[in-house]
Write a protein that holds these residues in place. Structure first.
Motif, PDB file in Angstrom:
ATOM      1  N   ALA A   1      12.394   3.035  -1.922  1.00 32.35           N
ATOM      2  CA  ALA A   1      12.877   2.894  -3.303  1.00 32.35           C
ATOM      3  C   ALA A   1      12.017   1.915  -4.104  1.00 32.35           C
ATOM      4  N   MET A   2      11.321   1.007  -3.408  1.00 34.58           N
ATOM      5  CA  MET A   2      10.574  -0.036  -4.122  1.00 34.58           C
ATOM      6  C   MET A   2       9.392   0.558  -4.868  1.00 34.58           C
ATOM      7  N   ARG A   3       9.162   0.065  -6.061  1.00 35.92           N
ATOM      8  CA  ARG A   3       8.055   0.541  -6.868  1.00 35.92           C
ATOM      9  C   ARG A   3       7.053  -0.556  -7.204  1.00 35.92           C
ATOM     10  N   LEU A   4       7.550  -1.743  -7.578  1.00 32.13           N
ATOM     11  CA  LEU A   4       6.631  -2.811  -7.993  1.00 32.13           C
ATOM     12  C   LEU A   4       7.193  -4.194  -7.704  1.00 32.13           C
ATOM     13  N   PRO A   5       6.319  -5.137  -7.295  1.00 34.51           N
ATOM     14  CA  PRO A   5       6.681  -6.553  -7.278  1.00 34.51           C
ATOM     15  C   PRO A   5       6.209  -7.180  -8.591  1.00 34.51           C
ATOM     16  N   ILE A   6       7.095  -7.924  -9.267  1.00 37.43           N
ATOM     17  CA  ILE A   6       6.690  -8.561 -10.528  1.00 37.43           C
ATOM     18  C   ILE A   6       7.058 -10.044 -10.488  1.00 37.43           C
TER      19      ILE A   6
ATOM     20  N   ALA B   1      11.788   6.566 -13.425  1.00 34.28           N
ATOM     21  CA  ALA B   1      12.240   6.677 -12.035  1.00 34.28           C
ATOM     22  C   ALA B   1      11.987   8.126 -11.598  1.00 34.28           C
ATOM     23  N   ASP B   2      12.041   8.385 -10.295  1.00 36.79           N
ATOM     24  CA  ASP B   2      11.820   9.743  -9.793  1.00 36.79           C
ATOM     25  C   ASP B   2      12.900  10.691 -10.346  1.00 36.79           C
ATOM     26  N   PRO B   3      12.675  12.000 -10.270  1.00 37.37           N
ATOM     27  CA  PRO B   3      13.703  12.949 -10.736  1.00 37.37           C
ATOM     28  C   PRO B   3      15.030  12.695 -10.017  1.00 37.37           C
ATOM     29  N   GLY B   4      16.099  12.623 -10.777  1.00 38.01           N
ATOM     30  CA  GLY B   4      17.409  12.362 -10.182  1.00 38.01           C
ATOM     31  C   GLY B   4      17.653  10.893  -9.859  1.00 38.01           C
ATOM     32  N   HIS B   5      16.694  10.050 -10.221  1.00 37.67           N
ATOM     33  CA  HIS B   5      16.816   8.621  -9.939  1.00 37.67           C
ATOM     34  C   HIS B   5      17.015   7.814 -11.229  1.00 37.67           C
ATOM     35  N   VAL B   6      17.388   6.542 -11.046  1.00 39.08           N
ATOM     36  CA  VAL B   6      17.405   5.580 -12.155  1.00 39.08           C
ATOM     37  C   VAL B   6      16.634   4.333 -11.712  1.00 39.08           C
ATOM     38  N   MET B   7      16.215   3.544 -12.692  1.00 42.52           N
ATOM     39  CA  MET B   7      15.498   2.302 -12.412  1.00 42.52           C
ATOM     40  C   MET B   7      16.494   1.183 -12.108  1.00 42.52           C
TER      41      MET B   7
ATOM     42  N   THR C   1       0.838  -1.195   0.000  1.00 46.13           N
ATOM     43  CA  THR C   1       0.000   0.000   0.000  1.00 46.13           C
ATOM     44  C   THR C   1       0.880   1.255   0.000  1.00 46.13           C
ATOM     45  N   ILE C   2       1.984   1.200   0.727  1.00 46.98           N
ATOM     46  CA  ILE C   2       2.919   2.330   0.732  1.00 46.98           C
ATOM     47  C   ILE C   2       3.543   2.496  -0.658  1.00 46.98           C
ATOM     48  N   MET C   3       3.827   1.359  -1.328  1.00 48.21           N
ATOM     49  CA  MET C   3       4.348   1.433  -2.703  1.00 48.21           C
ATOM     50  C   MET C   3       3.319   2.062  -3.632  1.00 48.21           C
ATOM     51  N   GLN C   4       2.051   1.659  -3.442  1.00 47.10           N
ATOM     52  CA  GLN C   4       0.990   2.195  -4.305  1.00 47.10           C
ATOM     53  C   GLN C   4       0.809   3.701  -4.078  1.00 47.10           C
ATOM     54  N   ARG C   5       0.905   4.102  -2.814  1.00 50.90           N
ATOM     55  CA  ARG C   5       0.765   5.528  -2.497  1.00 50.90           C
ATOM     56  C   ARG C   5       1.840   6.332  -3.221  1.00 50.90           C
ATOM     57  N   ARG C   6       3.041   5.811  -3.277  1.00 58.91           N
ATOM     58  CA  ARG C   6       4.149   6.494  -3.961  1.00 58.91           C
ATOM     59  C   ARG C   6       3.922   6.538  -5.469  1.00 58.91           C
ATOM     60  N   GLY C   7       3.588   5.402  -6.070  1.00 60.08           N
ATOM     61  CA  GLY C   7       3.345   5.357  -7.510  1.00 60.08           C
ATOM     62  C   GLY C   7       4.606   5.554  -8.333  1.00 60.08           C
ATOM     63  N   LEU C   8       4.418   5.636  -9.650  1.00 64.88           N
ATOM     64  CA  LEU C   8       5.540   5.809 -10.580  1.00 64.88           C
ATOM     65  C   LEU C   8       5.312   7.052 -11.428  1.00 64.88           C
ATOM     66  N   VAL C   9       6.409   7.716 -11.766  1.00 66.00           N
ATOM     67  CA  VAL C   9       6.328   8.909 -12.616  1.00 66.00           C
ATOM     68  C   VAL C   9       5.982   8.494 -14.043  1.00 66.00           C
ATOM     69  N   LEU C  10       5.005   9.197 -14.620  1.00 65.20           N
ATOM     70  CA  LEU C  10       4.657   8.959 -16.029  1.00 65.20           C
ATOM     71  C   LEU C  10       5.278  10.048 -16.887  1.00 65.20           C
ATOM     72  N   ASP C  11       5.940   9.643 -17.962  1.00 69.19           N
ATOM     73  CA  ASP C  11       6.437  10.620 -18.948  1.00 69.19           C
ATOM     74  C   ASP C  11       5.241  10.977 -19.830  1.00 69.19           C
ATOM     75  N   GLU C  12       4.496  11.999 -19.408  1.00 66.91           N
ATOM     76  CA  GLU C  12       3.220  12.304 -20.060  1.00 66.91           C
ATOM     77  C   GLU C  12       3.401  12.733 -21.514  1.00 66.91           C
ATOM     78  N   GLU C  13       4.419  13.536 -21.766  1.00 68.65           N
ATOM     79  CA  GLU C  13       4.620  14.020 -23.128  1.00 68.65           C
ATOM     80  C   GLU C  13       4.918  12.851 -24.069  1.00 68.65           C
ATOM     81  N   PHE C  14       5.840  11.987 -23.630  1.00 70.24           N
ATOM     82  CA  PHE C  14       6.184  10.827 -24.443  1.00 70.24           C
ATOM     83  C   PHE C  14       4.954   9.935 -24.651  1.00 70.24           C
ATOM     84  N   THR C  15       4.176   9.753 -23.570  1.00 69.35           N
ATOM     85  CA  THR C  15       3.018   8.858 -23.651  1.00 69.35           C
ATOM     86  C   THR C  15       1.969   9.397 -24.617  1.00 69.35           C
ATOM     87  N   ARG C  16       1.753  10.711 -24.586  1.00 69.43           N
ATOM     88  CA  ARG C  16       0.782  11.304 -25.522  1.00 69.43           C
ATOM     89  C   ARG C  16       1.233  11.126 -26.970  1.00 69.43           C
ATOM     90  N   GLU C  17       2.535  11.322 -27.206  1.00 74.14           N
ATOM     91  CA  GLU C  17       3.052  11.131 -28.568  1.00 74.14           C
ATOM     92  C   GLU C  17       2.918   9.674 -28.999  1.00 74.14           C
TER      93      GLU C  17
END
Length: 615
Positions: free
Chosen positions: A558-563, A394-400, A232-248
């Motif tokens: 730092a955790m974002r998703l379990p896969i 990843a968040d600003p200044g972060h990498v995956m 739930t804490i991971m879900q609250r954080r969520g992931l950054v979407l590159d909106e411009e790229f996604t729209r294109e």
DNA sequence: GTAATCACG
DNA sequence: ACGTACGTGATTACT
């Protein structure tokens, strides 16, 4: 005070709906005394399911025990909110059905954090799932409140959600708009809001007894509550979407889908998703379609179309025939259409005002305990091409950083079934499929041999037959048959374990008890699936343990998703190496003497960077 | 609502 | 007696 009376299992219960300061004072008094007696059931009614959308509203907060419910109209503000918040902060223990949803709602809209609520919560949905994880389609009760209460509490329990939907229709609303628009004072709305907590309060002790009766340990339920909190804490954080790229990307895919659909239309296919139209058109072109679906229809899936388009399963040219232009057009149109609607558009629909998506993590989705992720289903983004994963950052200044268990289900199989020579291979640090190929073929074993034995290994874990393994791997049946026979000679413990586990299950109501004490019901006509259940379930619990280890190590943020066999994380760019090593450490463990190992990969800003060229 | 299809581990 | 690919979520067509 408005009050409603209702019959629950032969007893009259009272739903109190405070209207003024005096009524609210009565609630506070009740809450203080009831909390001393035992846990308080808690629920919320909200404007819908899109917790992270701008217009989202918390409407009511309900508290209750087995005989009384209080529906506090949060939406009225002022004293209603302060009284409810006080109760949320002070009540010692809560019972919630499907707690992660209410935790997030209250965290975001009532100022009571997941960190504060979760340690005080028992989730009746977790308990019900541990008792029987089957969904209604699989012959189980499912884990919704209504069927559980109908079975365990009161056969005449109303379908509060379903009946409310009818009320919505009568008022000119839909199921989607009703929760947001129904009058806060509507009698049925308040009655059902109150009844849900009363049912939850009554369900909990029954589930507790049932779990004790079948011998599920408290520790397993506690572990699941910890995982629910972490996810739930991971879900609250969520992931950054590159909106411009996604729209294109959305626009590009739309154009591609439309171009290929137009090509298909020239052959009489009006809708590229209509298998009937495609089958008719292809037959009219002289193609012979021999495969049939389970229900007997002509099969025109991707594998069939790829063959007609002279392509292999990786879309590479075969050079075996003249490509059928309709098959080619349909393949492209369907792929672009699916990638657009299922992925790109869902990203844009679910993104919040801060540019983040918050996928729902169901920590106990599959019968085996495996987790699932929905809205969007980020566990199933295409991996053959990086374009969809490229949308998530990843968040600003972060990498995956992605850390995977290495061949975890094979290691689990070796450990659980006590497969002697396989364990030796793992202890020697071998690639298990290459190891197997070498044991059978000697030092001359080739990468192609490895592929064959990998297929045979998966066949063992999944319970597949020779023809299926052959179809999946693309290798001829006689070759697969020899590999499977060699596999059985090399690792005879697998068959023995399968028989033993099936026998044990038959002796205990067709339920296999997993390594962690999880109850896994088997279908009588496919009890062979026990091998898969045992491996999948234990692997899921290793991932769960790794997530607890990660919190312990201070890297939950730092955790974002379990896969399934992987943890995706967003980590500060300058410390990527340290984080990667730490995730590997958290995912490295021992299962009955078999080493469970993990390997981290450091990517760039986008998730797509881990699947091809770097960004 | 069911069937078919396709995306993942 | 024998052999069986496991587990999900999402969309679209069609009845």
């Amino acid at each position: 005070m408005r009050t409603y009376l209702h019959d629950v299992a032969g007893e009259t219960v009272t739903i109190h709906v405070p209207q003024n300061a005096d009524d609210l004072a009565q609630f506070t008094q009740w809450a203080r005394e009831a909390s001393r007696r035992g846990p308080i059931a808690l629920d919320t009614e909200t404007s819908g399911l899109d917790i992270f959308a701008d217009h989202y509203r918390l409407r009511t907060v309900q508290f209750g025990d087995r005989s009384d419910a209080w529906v506090i109209h949060w939406e009225r503000g002022g004293l209603f909110q302060s009284v409810a918040r006080l109760a949320l902060e002070n009540i010692r223990r809560f019972l919630i059905h499907n707690a992660p949803f209410d935790w997030l709602v209250l965290d975001r809209h009532a100022g009571v954090s997941v960190e504060s609520l979760a340690p005080r919560t028992t989730d009746t949905r977790i308990k019900a799932t541990l008792l029987d994880p089957r969904q209604p389609q699989e012959g189980g009760l499912g884990t919704a409140l209504k069927p559980l209460c109908g079975y365990y509490v009161d056969p005449s329990a109303p379908d509060t959600q379903g009946d409310l939907t009818s009320v919505f229709r009568g008022l000119g609303f839909t199921k989607a708009t009703g929760f947001a628009r129904i009058d806060l004072e509507h009698p049925t709305y308040n009655l059902y809001a109150g009844l849900d907590v009363i049912y939850t309060a009554r369900l909990d002790p029954i589930l507790t007894n049932q779990l004790a009766h079948v011998g599920v340990r408290d520790a397993l339920a506690e572990y699941e509550h910890e995982l629910a909190r972490i996810c739930t804490i991971m879900q609250r954080r969520g992931l950054v979407l590159d909106e411009e790229f996604t729209r294109e990307l959305d626009a590009t895919l739309a154009e591609e889908a439309s171009n290929y659909a137009e090509k298909a239309a020239r052959y009489g296919v009006e809708s590229v998703n209509s298998t009937r139209q495609i089958a008719e058109a292809l037959t009219g072109m002289g193609e012979l379609l021999t495969e049939r679906t389970g229900a007997g229809a002509v099969k025109v899936d991707k594998a069939v179309l790829l063959a007609l388009a002279d392509r292999d399963l990786q879309w590479q040219r075969l050079g075996a025939r003249t490509p059928n232009p309709l098959a080619e057009a349909v393949l492209h149109a369907k792929r672009s259409g699916k990638w657009r609607t299922t992925y790109a558009q869902t990203f844009l629909e679910t993104v919040d005002a801060d540019g983040r998506v918050h996928p729902f993590i169901n920590t106990l989705a599959a019968r085996t305990g495996r987790m699932s992720v929905t809205r969007p289903a980020v566990q199933t983004l295409p991996s053959s091409d990086q374009m969809i994963r490229r949308c998530l950052l990843a968040d600003p200044g972060h990498v995956m950083v992605s850390t995977d268990f290495q061949a975890v289900e094979m290691r689990v199989l070796a450990a659980l079934a006590g497969v002697k020579r396989m364990i030796e291979g793992f202890l020697a640090g071998e690639d298990i499929h290459a190891f197997t190929a070498r044991l059978v073929k000697g030092d001359g074993a080739t990468p192609k041999d490895r592929k064959i034995f990998k297929g045979a290994g998966f066949g063992k874990v999944y319970g597949g037959g020779i023809s299926t393994i052959s179809r999946q791997t693309g290798a001829p049946e006689d070759e697969i048959a020899r590999a499977v026979a060699a596999y059985d000679r090399l690792y005879p413990e697998i068959k023995r374990a399968s028989s033993r586990w099936q026998r044990e299950a038959r002796g205990s109501g067709m339920v296999y008890i997993s390594a962690t004490g999880r109850r896994l019901p088997l279908d009588r006509d496919r009890s062979y699936a026990v091998v898969n259940y045992a491996c999948q379930s234990a692997a899921r619990d290793l991932l769960g343990q790794a997530m607890l280890n990660a919190e312990e190590a201070g890297i939950l943020d730092a955790m974002r998703l379990p896969i399934h066999d992987e943890i995706l994380a967003s980590v500060p760019k300058g410390e990527a190496q340290e984080y990667a090593r730490e995730f590997e450490r958290c995912m490295t463990m021992d299962l009955y003497g078999v080493p469970i190992t993990a390997e981290a990969e450091i990517g760039g800003r986008s998730w797509g960077s881990l699947y091809g060229a770097d960004f």
